[in-house]
Design a protein around this motif. Structure first.
Motif, PDB file in Angstrom:
ATOM      1  N   GLY A  35      -8.798  -0.937  11.126  1.00 10.77           N
ATOM      2  CA  GLY A  35      -8.653  -2.025  10.034  1.00 10.77           C
ATOM      3  C   GLY A  35      -8.585  -1.766   9.201  1.00 10.77           C
ATOM      4  N   GLU A  36      -7.613  -1.855   7.680  1.00 13.01           N
ATOM      5  CA  GLU A  36      -7.940  -2.064   6.364  1.00 13.01           C
ATOM      6  C   GLU A  36      -7.474  -3.425   5.872  1.00 13.01           C
ATOM      7  OE1 GLU A  36      -3.944  -0.966   8.211  1.00 13.01           O
ATOM      8  OE2 GLU A  36      -5.932  -0.328   8.860  1.00 13.01           O
ATOM      9  N   GLY A  37      -8.037  -2.980   4.575  1.00  9.54           N
ATOM     10  CA  GLY A  37      -7.838  -4.495   3.661  1.00  9.54           C
ATOM     11  C   GLY A  37      -8.820  -5.341   3.175  1.00  9.54           C
ATOM     12  N   ARG A  38      -9.418  -5.357   3.136  1.00  5.00           N
ATOM     13  CA  ARG A  38     -10.562  -6.488   2.403  1.00  5.00           C
ATOM     14  C   ARG A  38     -10.242  -5.620   0.963  1.00  5.00           C
ATOM     15  NH1 ARG A  38     -12.306 -10.370   3.678  1.00  5.00           N
ATOM     16  NH2 ARG A  38     -12.303  -9.958   5.900  1.00  5.00           N
ATOM     17  N   ARG A  39     -10.340  -6.784  -0.219  1.00  2.00           N
ATOM     18  CA  ARG A  39     -10.309  -6.698  -1.854  1.00  2.00           C
ATOM     19  C   ARG A  39     -11.312  -5.490  -1.138  1.00  2.00           C
ATOM     20  NH1 ARG A  39      -8.107  -8.528  -5.763  1.00  2.00           N
ATOM     21  NH2 ARG A  39      -6.979 -10.101  -3.924  1.00  2.00           N
ATOM     22  N   GLY A  40     -11.325  -4.770  -2.246  1.00  2.00           N
ATOM     23  CA  GLY A  40     -12.753  -3.780  -3.052  1.00  2.00           C
ATOM     24  C   GLY A  40     -12.617  -2.718  -3.659  1.00  2.00           C
ATOM     25  N   GLU A  41     -12.987  -1.821  -4.641  1.00  2.50           N
ATOM     26  CA  GLU A  41     -12.404  -0.997  -5.321  1.00  2.50           C
ATOM     27  C   GLU A  41     -10.871  -0.557  -4.923  1.00  2.50           C
ATOM     28  OE1 GLU A  41     -14.015   3.219  -7.550  1.00  2.50           O
ATOM     29  OE2 GLU A  41     -15.255   1.977  -6.280  1.00  2.50           O
ATOM     30  N   ALA A  42      -9.900  -0.865  -6.253  1.00  2.37           N
ATOM     31  CA  ALA A  42      -9.018  -0.076  -6.207  1.00  2.37           C
ATOM     32  C   ALA A  42      -8.826   1.241  -5.725  1.00  2.37           C
ATOM     33  CB  ALA A  42      -8.302  -0.952  -7.340  1.00  2.37           C
ATOM     34  N   GLY A 287      -7.577 -10.991  -0.039  1.00  3.69           N
ATOM     35  CA  GLY A 287      -7.373 -10.384  -0.621  1.00  3.69           C
ATOM     36  C   GLY A 287      -7.192  -9.132   0.230  1.00  3.69           C
ATOM     37  N   THR A 288      -6.607  -9.087   0.724  1.00  2.79           N
ATOM     38  CA  THR A 288      -6.651  -7.930   2.319  1.00  2.79           C
ATOM     39  C   THR A 288      -5.665  -7.646   2.855  1.00  2.79           C
ATOM     40  OG1 THR A 288      -6.506  -9.397   3.574  1.00  2.79           O
ATOM     41  CG2 THR A 288      -8.987  -9.092   3.443  1.00  2.79           C
ATOM     42  N   VAL A 289      -5.346  -6.774   2.961  1.00  2.00           N
ATOM     43  CA  VAL A 289      -4.189  -5.924   3.839  1.00  2.00           C
ATOM     44  C   VAL A 289      -2.862  -6.873   4.976  1.00  2.00           C
ATOM     45  CG1 VAL A 289      -2.701  -3.731   5.122  1.00  2.00           C
ATOM     46  CG2 VAL A 289      -4.294  -3.729   3.202  1.00  2.00           C
ATOM     47  N   GLY A 344      -8.862  -8.290  13.794  1.00  2.00           N
ATOM     48  CA  GLY A 344      -9.357  -7.982  13.590  1.00  2.00           C
ATOM     49  C   GLY A 344      -8.713  -7.161  12.451  1.00  2.00           C
ATOM     50  N   ARG A 345      -7.953  -6.064  12.852  1.00  2.00           N
ATOM     51  CA  ARG A 345      -7.224  -5.665  12.288  1.00  2.00           C
ATOM     52  C   ARG A 345      -6.640  -6.180  10.775  1.00  2.00           C
ATOM     53  NH1 ARG A 345      -6.945  -2.234  16.044  1.00  2.00           N
ATOM     54  NH2 ARG A 345      -6.486  -3.210  18.529  1.00  2.00           N
ATOM     55  N   TYR A 346      -6.942  -4.484  10.491  1.00  2.00           N
ATOM     56  CA  TYR A 346      -6.333  -4.411   8.779  1.00  2.00           C
ATOM     57  C   TYR A 346      -6.801  -5.118   7.475  1.00  2.00           C
ATOM     58  CZ  TYR A 346      -2.129  -4.305  11.930  1.00  2.00           C
ATOM     59  OH  TYR A 346      -1.370  -3.830  13.122  1.00  2.00           O
ATOM     60  N   ARG A 347      -8.283  -5.297   7.560  1.00  2.00           N
ATOM     61  CA  ARG A 347      -9.512  -5.974   6.764  1.00  2.00           C
ATOM     62  C   ARG A 347      -9.667  -5.197   5.995  1.00  2.00           C
ATOM     63  NH1 ARG A 347      -9.939 -11.447   9.594  1.00  2.00           N
ATOM     64  NH2 ARG A 347      -8.758 -11.565  11.754  1.00  2.00           N
ATOM     65  N   GLU A 348     -10.123  -4.090   5.979  1.00  2.00           N
ATOM     66  CA  GLU A 348     -11.081  -3.506   5.495  1.00  2.00           C
ATOM     67  C   GLU A 348      -9.932  -2.781   3.781  1.00  2.00           C
ATOM     68  OE1 GLU A 348     -14.178  -2.697   5.344  1.00  2.00           O
ATOM     69  OE2 GLU A 348     -13.881  -4.262   7.366  1.00  2.00           O
ATOM     70  N   PRO A 349     -10.717  -2.053   2.695  1.00  2.00           N
ATOM     71  CA  PRO A 349     -10.015  -1.838   1.834  1.00  2.00           C
ATOM     72  C   PRO A 349      -9.370  -0.723   1.771  1.00  2.00           C
ATOM     73  CG  PRO A 349     -12.469  -2.652   1.473  1.00  2.00           C
ATOM     74  CD  PRO A 349     -12.195  -2.162   2.699  1.00  2.00           C
ATOM     75  N   PRO A 350      -8.209  -0.893   1.897  1.00  2.00           N
ATOM     76  CA  PRO A 350      -7.006   0.886   1.433  1.00  2.00           C
ATOM     77  C   PRO A 350      -7.501   1.737   0.725  1.00  2.00           C
ATOM     78  CG  PRO A 350      -6.129  -0.606   0.289  1.00  2.00           C
ATOM     79  CD  PRO A 350      -7.603  -1.921   0.628  1.00  2.00           C
ATOM     80  N   ALA A 402      -1.963  -1.094  -4.584  1.00  2.00           N
ATOM     81  CA  ALA A 402      -2.398  -0.259  -2.855  1.00  2.00           C
ATOM     82  C   ALA A 402      -2.930  -1.128  -1.670  1.00  2.00           C
ATOM     83  CB  ALA A 402      -3.931   0.486  -2.977  1.00  2.00           C
ATOM     84  N   GLY A 403      -2.746  -2.102  -1.337  1.00  2.00           N
ATOM     85  CA  GLY A 403      -2.820  -3.220  -0.261  1.00  2.00           C
ATOM     86  C   GLY A 403      -0.985  -3.758  -0.237  1.00  2.00           C
ATOM     87  N   ARG A 404      -0.600  -4.366  -0.757  1.00  2.00           N
ATOM     88  CA  ARG A 404       0.420  -4.702  -1.045  1.00  2.00           C
ATOM     89  C   ARG A 404       1.500  -3.000  -0.408  1.00  2.00           C
ATOM     90  NH1 ARG A 404       1.700  -6.311  -5.309  1.00  2.00           N
ATOM     91  NH2 ARG A 404       0.636  -8.655  -5.324  1.00  2.00           N
ATOM     92  N   THR A 405       0.848  -1.745  -0.643  1.00  2.00           N
ATOM     93  CA  THR A 405       1.394  -0.091  -0.365  1.00  2.00           C
ATOM     94  C   THR A 405       1.396  -0.004   1.877  1.00  2.00           C
ATOM     95  OG1 THR A 405       1.969   0.359  -2.095  1.00  2.00           O
ATOM     96  CG2 THR A 405       2.326   1.993  -0.761  1.00  2.00           C
ATOM     97  N   GLN A 406      -0.065  -0.735   1.476  1.00  2.00           N
ATOM     98  CA  GLN A 406      -0.517  -0.269   2.772  1.00  2.00           C
ATOM     99  C   GLN A 406       0.461  -1.402   3.221  1.00  2.00           C
ATOM    100  OE1 GLN A 406      -3.907   1.447   3.575  1.00  2.00           O
ATOM    101  NE2 GLN A 406      -4.750   0.511   5.363  1.00  2.00           N
ATOM    102  N   ALA A 407       0.264  -2.660   3.419  1.00  2.00           N
ATOM    103  CA  ALA A 407       1.070  -3.634   4.242  1.00  2.00           C
ATOM    104  C   ALA A 407       2.058  -3.295   4.820  1.00  2.00           C
ATOM    105  CB  ALA A 407       0.775  -5.092   4.001  1.00  2.00           C
ATOM    106  N   ARG A 408       3.748  -3.202   3.487  1.00  2.00           N
ATOM    107  CA  ARG A 408       4.524  -2.835   3.754  1.00  2.00           C
ATOM    108  C   ARG A 408       4.698  -1.560   4.773  1.00  2.00           C
ATOM    109  NH1 ARG A 408       6.876  -2.567  -2.609  1.00  2.00           N
ATOM    110  NH2 ARG A 408       7.025  -4.927  -2.726  1.00  2.00           N
ATOM    111  N   LEU A 409       4.167  -0.579   4.819  1.00  2.00           N
ATOM    112  CA  LEU A 409       4.266   0.743   5.605  1.00  2.00           C
ATOM    113  C   LEU A 409       3.721  -0.116   7.064  1.00  2.00           C
ATOM    114  CD1 LEU A 409       2.618   3.205   3.411  1.00  2.00           C
ATOM    115  CD2 LEU A 409       5.235   3.262   3.831  1.00  2.00           C
TER     116      LEU A 409
END
Length: 431
Positions: A35-42, A287-289, A344-350, A402-409
């Motif tokens: 679970g990754e993706g929510r906006r936090g410290e970049a 703002g999430t992945v 509920g996946r992909y919602r925590e900061p990368p 970081a977020g966009r890269t993780q989403a693309r991967l």
């Protein structure tokens, strides 16, 4: 690596055997519950996140003679040789611009293409040839030479050659699968030739007053000629590598029509389950992945379906078959992405850890999708391979978020996971 769940395997098997894109049951995401993706410290993207991308075996089922690229290079050099490196013209600004354009064209001509597939390397050579012709056309116009009549004659000649080749394709091949792989680049080149022949840039009545418009018009016709030459060359290279094969026109058309229908039904069924919106409704994804993944998977699925429709409407049957494979994989990747988000996946900061996990998963998925050197699988996996390469390039250039890269991967992994079933489905329609 993490394998897909039994329900996912069942869905993929259903696509490959039912023929109507029917969907049954739910499946879980293969990406685990990190679970990754929510906006936090970049998070910063590690510069070594994506290694050099290994391209699969080229799908074109014949050797592309090196002479094809050499001929383009020779033509480009001859065109540039007619343009002085430091042209003397009444208009100093035009002279400087032509000199700059010539230098760039010469650099491109001298650069060895790095494209891993021979057909793509040819594309690079054609671009260099087109640029060289554009420079020469602009220079001749600036010196008072009116090439309008000659250019019109060349355009007519190329159009006639293109029409003769298109009418004589017949799609001869030892199998319908081989026909699809061999004639897709031929159809693509015929389409490119047609585009370049459309006089979107008209040769000016007064070339001296508009030398760069004249150059653009000359360059377009040169690109059209180069595309027609390569189309005929690839057709002959394939047919010359074997005894006179049978025409596969009828079976290829039937397969393309069937696959077009399957793509439409599959999209309709997945839309029914996931909705038409880019992001799942009633989900706080800002703002999430997850948001990036939802939007990207929606856009790519819709684009892929549009590519099938475009190829079908143009009567490009080989291209329609290949694009149908990518569309089926993209639609399936979209379904998995939405289901994972809704779970509920992909919602925590990368983080560096999640980025590296996503990169490793993407590499493994692509490697498995093209394992064995199957040309059809290589062609259908192409969007995943090119996406990995673009991601690596963005990281190298320092443009990676970081977020966009993780989403693309994550998307690359989802898409690559869908390639084997999409390949099997397309092959069954071809055989």
């Amino acid at each position: 690596m993490t394998r897909e769940s039994p329900s996912r395997r069942g869905f993929l098997a259903g696509i490959a055997t039912a023929g109507a894109g029917a969907v049954a049951g739910c499946s879980t995401s293969p990406l685990g519950g990190d679970g990754e993706g929510r906006r936090g410290e970049a998070a910063s993207v590690p510069p070594d996140l994506v290694d050099a991308v290994e391209w699969p075996a080229a799908p074109f089922p014949a050797t592309v003679p090196e002479s094809f690229g050499a001929d383009h290079e020779s033509r480009a050099r001859d065109l540039l040789a007619a343009v002085p490196a430091d042209p003397s013209l009444p208009n100093a600004a035009v002279a400087a611009a032509i000199a700059d354009d010539r230098e760039r064209a010469a650099e491109r001509t001298a650069t060895e293409p790095s494209d891993p597939w021979p057909t793509e390397a040819l594309s690079a050579r054609r671009r260099a040839r087109g640029e060289a012709a554009t420079v020469r056309g602009a220079y001749r116009a600036a010196t008072g030479v009116d090439d309008g009549s000659e250019l019109a004659a060349r355009r007519r000649a190329v159009r006639e050659d293109r029409a003769a080749l298109a009418a004589d394709l017949e799609y001869r091949a030892p199998s319908t699968t081989a026909a699809a792989l061999a004639y897709e680049p031929v159809e693509s080149l015929l389409a490119a030739c047609e585009r370049h022949l459309r006089p979107t840039v008209r040769y000016p009545d007064d070339p001296v007053a508009a030398p760069f418009r004249a150059g653009d018009a000359v360059g377009d016709v040169e690109r059209a000629r180069a595309a027609a030459t390569d189309a005929a060359g690839l057709r002959d290279a394939f047919r010359g590598s074997r005894d006179e094969p049978e025409p596969r026109w009828a079976s290829l058309v039937a397969a393309a029509d069937a696959l077009d229908g399957s793509v439409r039904r599959t999209r309709a069924e997945v839309r029914r389950r996931t909705g038409d919106e880019a992001a799942p409704v009633d989900a706080d994804l800002s703002g999430t992945v997850a948001q990036e993944l939802a939007v990207a998977s929606h856009r790519r699925a819709e684009t892929a379906v549009g590519d099938v429709e475009r190829a079908s409407d143009a009567g490009h049957h080989a291209e329609a078959v290949a694009e149908a494979g990518t569309a089926l994989a993209a639609i399936e990747a979209r379904r998995w992405a939405v289901e994972g988000i809704e779970e509920g996946r992909y919602r925590e900061p990368p983080s560096e850890s999640s980025l590296r996990s996503a990169a490793e998963r993407a590499r493994e998925a692509v490697a498995e999708a093209v394992d064995g050197g199957d040309g059809l699988a290589s062609r259908i996996a192409l969007p995943a391979v090119t996406s990995l390469e673009r991601t690596a390039d963005a990281i190298d250039r320092g443009y990676a978020d970081a977020g966009r890269t993780q989403a693309r991967l994550r998307y690359v992994a989802l898409y690559a996971d869908a390639v084997p079933a999409a390949t099997a489905f397309v092959r069954e329609r071809l055989e």
